[in-house]
Design an enzyme around this catalytic site. Structure first.
Site, PDB file in Angstrom:
ATOM      1  N   HIS A   1       0.875  -1.180   0.000  1.00 33.15           N
ATOM      2  CA  HIS A   1       0.000   0.000   0.000  1.00 33.15           C
ATOM      3  C   HIS A   1       0.914   1.232   0.000  1.00 33.15           C
ATOM      4  CE1 HIS A   1      -3.744  -2.020   2.028  1.00 33.15           C
ATOM      5  NE2 HIS A   1      -4.055  -1.733   0.768  1.00 33.15           N
TER       6      HIS A   1
ATOM      7  N   CYS B   1      -2.285   2.992   9.237  1.00 30.41           N
ATOM      8  CA  CYS B   1      -3.321   2.050   8.767  1.00 30.41           C
ATOM      9  C   CYS B   1      -4.487   1.948   9.743  1.00 30.41           C
ATOM     10  CB  CYS B   1      -2.747   0.655   8.602  1.00 30.41           C
ATOM     11  SG  CYS B   1      -1.356   0.531   7.489  1.00 30.41           S
TER      12      CYS B   1
HETATM   13  N1  ARG Z   1      -3.997  -7.048   6.590  1.00 33.55           N
HETATM   14  C1  ARG Z   1      -4.387  -5.837   5.943  1.00 33.55           C
HETATM   15  C2  ARG Z   1      -4.392  -6.018   4.442  1.00 33.55           C
HETATM   16  O1  ARG Z   1      -3.535  -6.705   3.953  1.00 33.55           O
HETATM   17  C3  ARG Z   1      -3.492  -4.727   6.366  1.00 33.55           C
HETATM   18  C4  ARG Z   1      -3.921  -3.388   5.840  1.00 33.55           C
HETATM   19  C5  ARG Z   1      -2.948  -2.304   6.172  1.00 33.55           C
HETATM   20  N2  ARG Z   1      -3.475  -1.048   5.823  1.00 33.55           N
HETATM   21  C6  ARG Z   1      -2.815  -0.052   5.197  1.00 33.55           C
HETATM   22  N3  ARG Z   1      -3.447   1.070   5.028  1.00 33.55           N
HETATM   23  N4  ARG Z   1      -1.616  -0.208   4.721  1.00 33.55           N
HETATM   24  O2  ARG Z   1      -5.220  -5.523   3.724  1.00 33.55           O
END
Ligand code: ARG
Length: 265
Positions: free
Chosen positions: A171, A260
């Site tokens: 991300h 996050c």
């Molecule tokens: N386990 C989640 C996923 O893989 C973690 C999300 C993390 N969020 C972020 N904004 N980077 O989607």
């Protein structure tokens, strides 16, 4: 909009979701390994550690009710992208997170936002971050590139489209963090190419990038950084910011940290 949900002026509302049901029940990114489970009471403690710092830094926390069997709902940054009364809801790439969409839609509709759906994968403020007049957007792992021009049209912001190349930083908010309109933190190796002249950059090294240094929460002159990033903290202090650190290892097990777990709206 419900009057009781309107925050005092000049204070950022921050959406958070308690980790009541936080666990690893599937693997959808490099970090997640169901053999390596977070400990619930440690996760709750770390979540409150962040929560308290947000309040201390002037944030107004609004709570989203956690739902059983939606363990990643704690990562509210992925709910969508709120902008000037509109809420562009996420269209999760992985089926495991899809049921969260309904919860986010309900919350933002109740809070007076017009809900906008995209027909391509889009993961909210995980992959779309405002930097002054720009909307910096990531693609490559979760959000589809085709979402970017649609975001530009809806927001009227100039979109900077970045290709993410390292699966550990899937991300945009894991390798890029705007601090204000002219300063951002970056882990360059995870981004194919970052255009020159957009902003001044604070470079993160790999060791601190894997401690999620880019996944920091900015509230005015305050910044909340995941523990384990001393070099970054030194640079941020030199910029005149008030720097706070907090442990996030339980959430890093799922591939997330401070940023996050929050969604400013
Ligand atoms: N386990 C989640 C996923 O893989 C973690 C999300 C993390 N969020 C972020 N904004 N980077 O989607």
């Amino acid at each position: 909009m419900h009057a009781d949900r309107v925050s005092p002026p000049f204070i950022t509302r921050v959406l958070m979701c308690h980790p009541t049901y936080y666990t690893l029940s599937y693997e959808i990114n490099h970090w997640m390994n169901i053999q390596n489970q977070p400990v619930l009471n440690k996760s709750i403690k770390q979540w409150y550690g962040l929560h308290h710092l947000i309040i201390r830094c002037g944030g107004y926390v609004v709570y989203l009710h956690p739902k059983a069997d939606l363990p990643d709902m704690v990562f509210t940054a992925n709910a969508g992208f709120p902008y000037q009364g509109k809420f562009i809801v996420s269209n999760f790439k992985h089926p495991q997170r899809k049921p969260e969409e309904k919860e986010f839609i309900e919350f933002f509709a109740e809070n007076g936002f017009d809900i906008i759906h995209l027909d391509v994968p889009f993961e909210g403020m995980g992959d779309a971050l405002v930097l002054g007049k720009y909307l910096v957007c990531g693609h490559g792992f979760r959000t589809h590139e085709d979402a970017h021009p649609v975001l530009a049209k809806i927001t009227g912001l100039e979109v900077i489209s970045l290709k993410l190349t390292d699966p550990r930083f899937y991300h945009l908010d894991t390798c890029f963090c705007p601090i204000n309109s002219e300063l951002a933190i970056i882990y360059q190796p995870a981004i194919e190419s970052f255009p020159k002249g957009i902003t001044r950059l604070i470079e993160l090294n790999e060791e601190e990038a894997v401690h999620f240094g880019c996944n920091s929460v900015v509230l005015g002159d305050n910044i909340i950084v995941p523990e384990g990033c001393p070099k970054l903290c030194g640079k941020l202090k030199a910029e005149g910011l008030n720097v706070y650190t907090t442990p996030m290892d339980q959430f890093i097990l799922a591939g997330g940290a401070c940023k996050c777990l929050t969604l400013p709206f």
